[in-house]
Design a protein around this motif. Structure first.
Motif, PDB file in Angstrom:
ATOM      1  N   SER A   1       0.846  -1.192   0.000  1.00  0.00           N
ATOM      2  CA  SER A   1       0.000   0.000   0.000  1.00  0.00           C
ATOM      3  C   SER A   1       0.883   1.244   0.000  1.00  0.00           C
ATOM      4  CB  SER A   1      -0.909   0.017   1.225  1.00  0.00           C
ATOM      5  OG  SER A   1      -1.771  -1.107   1.232  1.00  0.00           O
ATOM      6  N   ALA A   2       0.724   2.049  -1.028  1.00  0.00           N
ATOM      7  CA  ALA A   2       1.598   3.210  -1.217  1.00  0.00           C
ATOM      8  C   ALA A   2       1.102   3.984  -2.425  1.00  0.00           C
ATOM      9  CB  ALA A   2       3.043   2.774  -1.421  1.00  0.00           C
ATOM     10  N   LEU A   3       1.836   5.030  -2.754  1.00  0.00           N
ATOM     11  CA  LEU A   3       1.554   5.850  -3.938  1.00  0.00           C
ATOM     12  C   LEU A   3       2.561   5.468  -5.015  1.00  0.00           C
ATOM     13  CD1 LEU A   3      -0.241   8.208  -4.904  1.00  0.00           C
ATOM     14  CD2 LEU A   3       1.418   9.772  -3.900  1.00  0.00           C
ATOM     15  N   TYR A   4       2.075   5.192  -6.207  1.00  0.00           N
ATOM     16  CA  TYR A   4       2.933   4.727  -7.294  1.00  0.00           C
ATOM     17  C   TYR A   4       2.933   5.746  -8.430  1.00  0.00           C
ATOM     18  CZ  TYR A   4       3.198   0.311  -4.865  1.00  0.00           C
ATOM     19  OH  TYR A   4       3.440  -0.645  -3.914  1.00  0.00           O
ATOM     20  N   PHE A   5       4.134   6.037  -8.911  1.00  0.00           N
ATOM     21  CA  PHE A   5       4.294   7.006  -9.986  1.00  0.00           C
ATOM     22  C   PHE A   5       4.958   6.359 -11.192  1.00  0.00           C
ATOM     23  CE2 PHE A   5       3.189  11.001  -8.010  1.00  0.00           C
ATOM     24  CZ  PHE A   5       3.408  10.802  -6.659  1.00  0.00           C
ATOM     25  N   CYS A   6       4.377   6.605 -12.336  1.00  0.00           N
ATOM     26  CA  CYS A   6       4.989   6.270 -13.604  1.00  0.00           C
ATOM     27  C   CYS A   6       5.737   7.515 -14.079  1.00  0.00           C
ATOM     28  CB  CYS A   6       3.881   5.880 -14.584  1.00  0.00           C
ATOM     29  SG  CYS A   6       4.427   5.395 -16.212  1.00  0.00           S
ATOM     30  N   ALA A   7       6.835   7.342 -14.812  1.00  0.00           N
ATOM     31  CA  ALA A   7       7.617   8.493 -15.244  1.00  0.00           C
ATOM     32  C   ALA A   7       8.308   8.209 -16.561  1.00  0.00           C
ATOM     33  CB  ALA A   7       8.655   8.863 -14.182  1.00  0.00           C
ATOM     34  N   ALA A   8       8.638   9.285 -17.250  1.00  0.00           N
ATOM     35  CA  ALA A   8       9.372   9.183 -18.503  1.00  0.00           C
ATOM     36  C   ALA A   8      10.223  10.427 -18.667  1.00  0.00           C
ATOM     37  CB  ALA A   8       8.420   9.049 -19.689  1.00  0.00           C
ATOM     38  N   PRO A   9      11.370  10.346 -19.330  1.00  0.00           N
ATOM     39  CA  PRO A   9      12.148  11.554 -19.607  1.00  0.00           C
ATOM     40  C   PRO A   9      11.307  12.535 -20.408  1.00  0.00           C
ATOM     41  CG  PRO A   9      13.409   9.601 -20.123  1.00  0.00           C
ATOM     42  CD  PRO A   9      12.003   9.146 -19.872  1.00  0.00           C
ATOM     43  N   GLY A  10      11.392  13.795 -20.052  1.00  0.00           N
ATOM     44  CA  GLY A  10      10.632  14.778 -20.802  1.00  0.00           C
ATOM     45  C   GLY A  10      10.608  16.102 -20.094  1.00  0.00           C
ATOM     46  N   GLY A  11      10.161  17.111 -20.800  1.00  0.00           N
ATOM     47  CA  GLY A  11      10.096  18.444 -20.226  1.00  0.00           C
ATOM     48  C   GLY A  11      11.394  19.203 -20.353  1.00  0.00           C
ATOM     49  N   GLY A  12      12.366  18.580 -21.016  1.00  0.00           N
ATOM     50  CA  GLY A  12      13.621  19.281 -21.198  1.00  0.00           C
ATOM     51  C   GLY A  12      14.811  18.387 -20.943  1.00  0.00           C
ATOM     52  N   TYR A  13      15.965  18.958 -21.070  1.00  0.00           N
ATOM     53  CA  TYR A  13      17.216  18.217 -20.963  1.00  0.00           C
ATOM     54  C   TYR A  13      17.391  17.586 -19.593  1.00  0.00           C
ATOM     55  CZ  TYR A  13      22.248  17.403 -20.921  1.00  0.00           C
ATOM     56  OH  TYR A  13      23.479  16.834 -20.807  1.00  0.00           O
ATOM     57  N   GLN A  14      17.516  16.267 -19.597  1.00  0.00           N
ATOM     58  CA  GLN A  14      17.765  15.500 -18.385  1.00  0.00           C
ATOM     59  C   GLN A  14      16.721  15.765 -17.315  1.00  0.00           C
ATOM     60  OE1 GLN A  14      21.847  15.367 -17.130  1.00  0.00           O
ATOM     61  NE2 GLN A  14      22.600  15.105 -19.210  1.00  0.00           N
ATOM     62  N   LYS A  15      15.504  15.973 -17.726  1.00  0.00           N
ATOM     63  CA  LYS A  15      14.405  16.095 -16.785  1.00  0.00           C
ATOM     64  C   LYS A  15      13.447  14.937 -16.983  1.00  0.00           C
ATOM     65  CE  LYS A  15      13.412  20.418 -17.841  1.00  0.00           C
ATOM     66  NZ  LYS A  15      12.751  21.752 -17.754  1.00  0.00           N
ATOM     67  N   VAL A  16      12.625  14.728 -15.989  1.00  0.00           N
ATOM     68  CA  VAL A  16      11.699  13.605 -15.994  1.00  0.00           C
ATOM     69  C   VAL A  16      10.286  14.128 -15.759  1.00  0.00           C
ATOM     70  CG1 VAL A  16      11.025  11.495 -14.771  1.00  0.00           C
ATOM     71  CG2 VAL A  16      13.435  11.961 -15.217  1.00  0.00           C
ATOM     72  N   THR A  17       9.355  13.576 -16.504  1.00  0.00           N
ATOM     73  CA  THR A  17       7.944  13.897 -16.297  1.00  0.00           C
ATOM     74  C   THR A  17       7.302  12.764 -15.515  1.00  0.00           C
ATOM     75  OG1 THR A  17       7.815  15.158 -18.355  1.00  0.00           O
ATOM     76  CG2 THR A  17       5.752  14.359 -17.431  1.00  0.00           C
ATOM     77  N   PHE A  18       6.654  13.102 -14.428  1.00  0.00           N
ATOM     78  CA  PHE A  18       5.993  12.105 -13.590  1.00  0.00           C
ATOM     79  C   PHE A  18       4.492  12.119 -13.836  1.00  0.00           C
ATOM     80  CE2 PHE A  18       9.316  10.603 -10.771  1.00  0.00           C
ATOM     81  CZ  PHE A  18      10.290  11.584 -10.922  1.00  0.00           C
ATOM     82  N   GLY A  19       3.887  10.948 -13.725  1.00  0.00           N
ATOM     83  CA  GLY A  19       2.436  10.880 -13.753  1.00  0.00           C
ATOM     84  C   GLY A  19       1.861  11.465 -12.476  1.00  0.00           C
ATOM     85  N   THR A  20       0.553  11.490 -12.402  1.00  0.00           N
ATOM     86  CA  THR A  20      -0.121  12.108 -11.264  1.00  0.00           C
ATOM     87  C   THR A  20      -0.177  11.204 -10.046  1.00  0.00           C
ATOM     88  OG1 THR A  20      -2.189  11.370 -12.244  1.00  0.00           O
ATOM     89  CG2 THR A  20      -1.545  13.657 -12.647  1.00  0.00           C
ATOM     90  N   GLY A  21       0.227   9.959 -10.215  1.00  0.00           N
ATOM     91  CA  GLY A  21       0.272   9.035  -9.088  1.00  0.00           C
ATOM     92  C   GLY A  21      -1.020   8.239  -8.935  1.00  0.00           C
ATOM     93  N   THR A  22      -0.855   6.997  -8.521  1.00  0.00           N
ATOM     94  CA  THR A  22      -1.987   6.115  -8.213  1.00  0.00           C
ATOM     95  C   THR A  22      -1.797   5.566  -6.814  1.00  0.00           C
ATOM     96  OG1 THR A  22      -2.281   5.444 -10.521  1.00  0.00           O
ATOM     97  CG2 THR A  22      -3.181   3.977  -8.829  1.00  0.00           C
ATOM     98  N   LYS A  23      -2.807   5.766  -6.001  1.00  0.00           N
ATOM     99  CA  LYS A  23      -2.743   5.252  -4.641  1.00  0.00           C
ATOM    100  C   LYS A  23      -3.205   3.801  -4.637  1.00  0.00           C
ATOM    101  CE  LYS A  23      -4.329   6.095   0.082  1.00  0.00           C
ATOM    102  NZ  LYS A  23      -5.169   6.959   0.963  1.00  0.00           N
ATOM    103  N   LEU A  24      -2.345   2.919  -4.202  1.00  0.00           N
ATOM    104  CA  LEU A  24      -2.679   1.507  -4.106  1.00  0.00           C
ATOM    105  C   LEU A  24      -3.020   1.168  -2.665  1.00  0.00           C
ATOM    106  CD1 LEU A  24      -2.782  -1.411  -5.252  1.00  0.00           C
ATOM    107  CD2 LEU A  24      -0.368  -1.618  -4.621  1.00  0.00           C
ATOM    108  N   GLN A  25      -4.195   0.603  -2.483  1.00  0.00           N
ATOM    109  CA  GLN A  25      -4.640   0.183  -1.160  1.00  0.00           C
ATOM    110  C   GLN A  25      -4.830  -1.334  -1.201  1.00  0.00           C
ATOM    111  OE1 GLN A  25      -5.128   2.665   1.257  1.00  0.00           O
ATOM    112  NE2 GLN A  25      -5.321   1.057   2.777  1.00  0.00           N
ATOM    113  N   VAL A  26      -4.038  -2.050  -0.402  1.00  0.00           N
ATOM    114  CA  VAL A  26      -4.180  -3.497  -0.321  1.00  0.00           C
ATOM    115  C   VAL A  26      -4.946  -3.810   0.959  1.00  0.00           C
ATOM    116  CG1 VAL A  26      -3.009  -5.719  -0.246  1.00  0.00           C
ATOM    117  CG2 VAL A  26      -2.027  -3.833  -1.567  1.00  0.00           C
ATOM    118  N   ILE A  27      -6.066  -4.476   0.770  1.00  0.00           N
ATOM    119  CA  ILE A  27      -6.986  -4.709   1.879  1.00  0.00           C
ATOM    120  C   ILE A  27      -6.734  -6.088   2.488  1.00  0.00           C
ATOM    121  CG2 ILE A  27      -9.427  -4.845   2.512  1.00  0.00           C
ATOM    122  CD1 ILE A  27      -9.867  -3.113  -0.090  1.00  0.00           C
ATOM    123  N   PRO A  28      -6.526  -6.150   3.804  1.00  0.00           N
ATOM    124  CA  PRO A  28      -6.232  -7.450   4.447  1.00  0.00           C
ATOM    125  C   PRO A  28      -7.408  -8.422   4.344  1.00  0.00           C
ATOM    126  CG  PRO A  28      -5.745  -5.614   5.920  1.00  0.00           C
ATOM    127  CD  PRO A  28      -6.467  -5.035   4.741  1.00  0.00           C
TER     128      PRO A  28
END
Lengths: 113, 116
Positions: free
Chosen positions: A86-113
């Motif tokens: 259970s945590a926040l997960y981000f996907c990312a790719a290089p972009g937005g300029g030289y040696q920069k990274v663009t991150f996704g908005t994040g997905t909160k994963l909830q694992v239910i016992p």
């Protein structure tokens, strides 16, 4: 311009079930793609990356991601979810300029016992 | 192995007060360094990045500034904090010389700033 999108704000899964966190990308050329995980009040941790080669990339903590060029997707997967995943997960790719990274908005994963 | 440190871990500051957050990296040379802000536990906003000593690029106009006085030290500052500066500040580094992986960023533990 390169970008990634995470269509799900939150994903709920029962402990022991397989999990998938979705990411789609829009990049020119051969994409570099990344997954990061963020536990509460912590920095992001690098999980895995795709550069070239096998479409199935294995990473830390039993996670893997499948690169699908035809669907422009890079979904994060794990065969059996743990409550500790259970945590926040981000996907990312290089972009937005030289040696920069663009991150996704994040997905909160909830694992239910 | 490389490590990245940030301090302080948490900070509560009054509006109008100055700010100084520090980030240091060990075990590597000439890293690219980045400051991000994360509001409400979600998306990351790139604030500044640096490819060398004294070289700072600003991504968003604001009342924050950054400096890199040494190769592995990155400082985020403000002369007068605003309420809107509250958030979780993350420092990151990457290795610009690592072929095929220079865009991989490694993050510090973060500083939670609350401006009251």
């Amino acid at each position: 311009a390169q970008s990634v999108a995470q269509p799900e704000d939150q994903v709920n899964v029962a402990e022991g079930n397989p999990l998938t966190v979705k990411c789609t990308y829009s990049v020119s050329g051969n994409p570099y793609l990344f997954w990061y995980v963020q536990y509460p009040n912590r920095g992001l941790q690098f999980l895995l990356k795709y550069i070239t080669g096998d479409n199935l990339v294995k990473g830390s903590y039993g996670f893997e991601a499948e690169f699908n060029k035809s669907q422009t997707s890079f979904h994060l997967k794990k065969p059996s979810a743990l409550v500790s995943d259970s945590a926040l997960y981000f996907c990312a790719a290089p972009g937005g300029g030289y040696q920069k990274v663009t991150f996704g908005t994040g997905t909160k994963l909830q694992v239910i016992p | 192995s490389q490590t990245i440190h940030q301090w302080p871990a948490t900070l509560v500051q009054p509006v109008g007060s100055p700010l100084s957050l520090e980030c240091t990296v060990e075990g590597t040379s000439n890293p690219n360094l980045y400051w991000y802000r994360q509001a409400a536990g979600r998306g990351l906003q790139l604030l500044f990045y640096s490819v060398g000593i004294g070289q700072i690029s600003s991504e968003v106009p604001q009342n924050l500034s950054a400096s890199r006085p040494q190769d592995r030290q990155f400082i985020l500052s403000s002369k007068k904090l605003l309420l809107s500066d509250s958030g979780f500040y993350l420092c990151a580094w990457s290795d610009p010389l690592l072929a095929g992986a220079r865009e991989t960023q490694y993050f510090g533990p973060g500083t939670r700033l609350l401006v009251l």
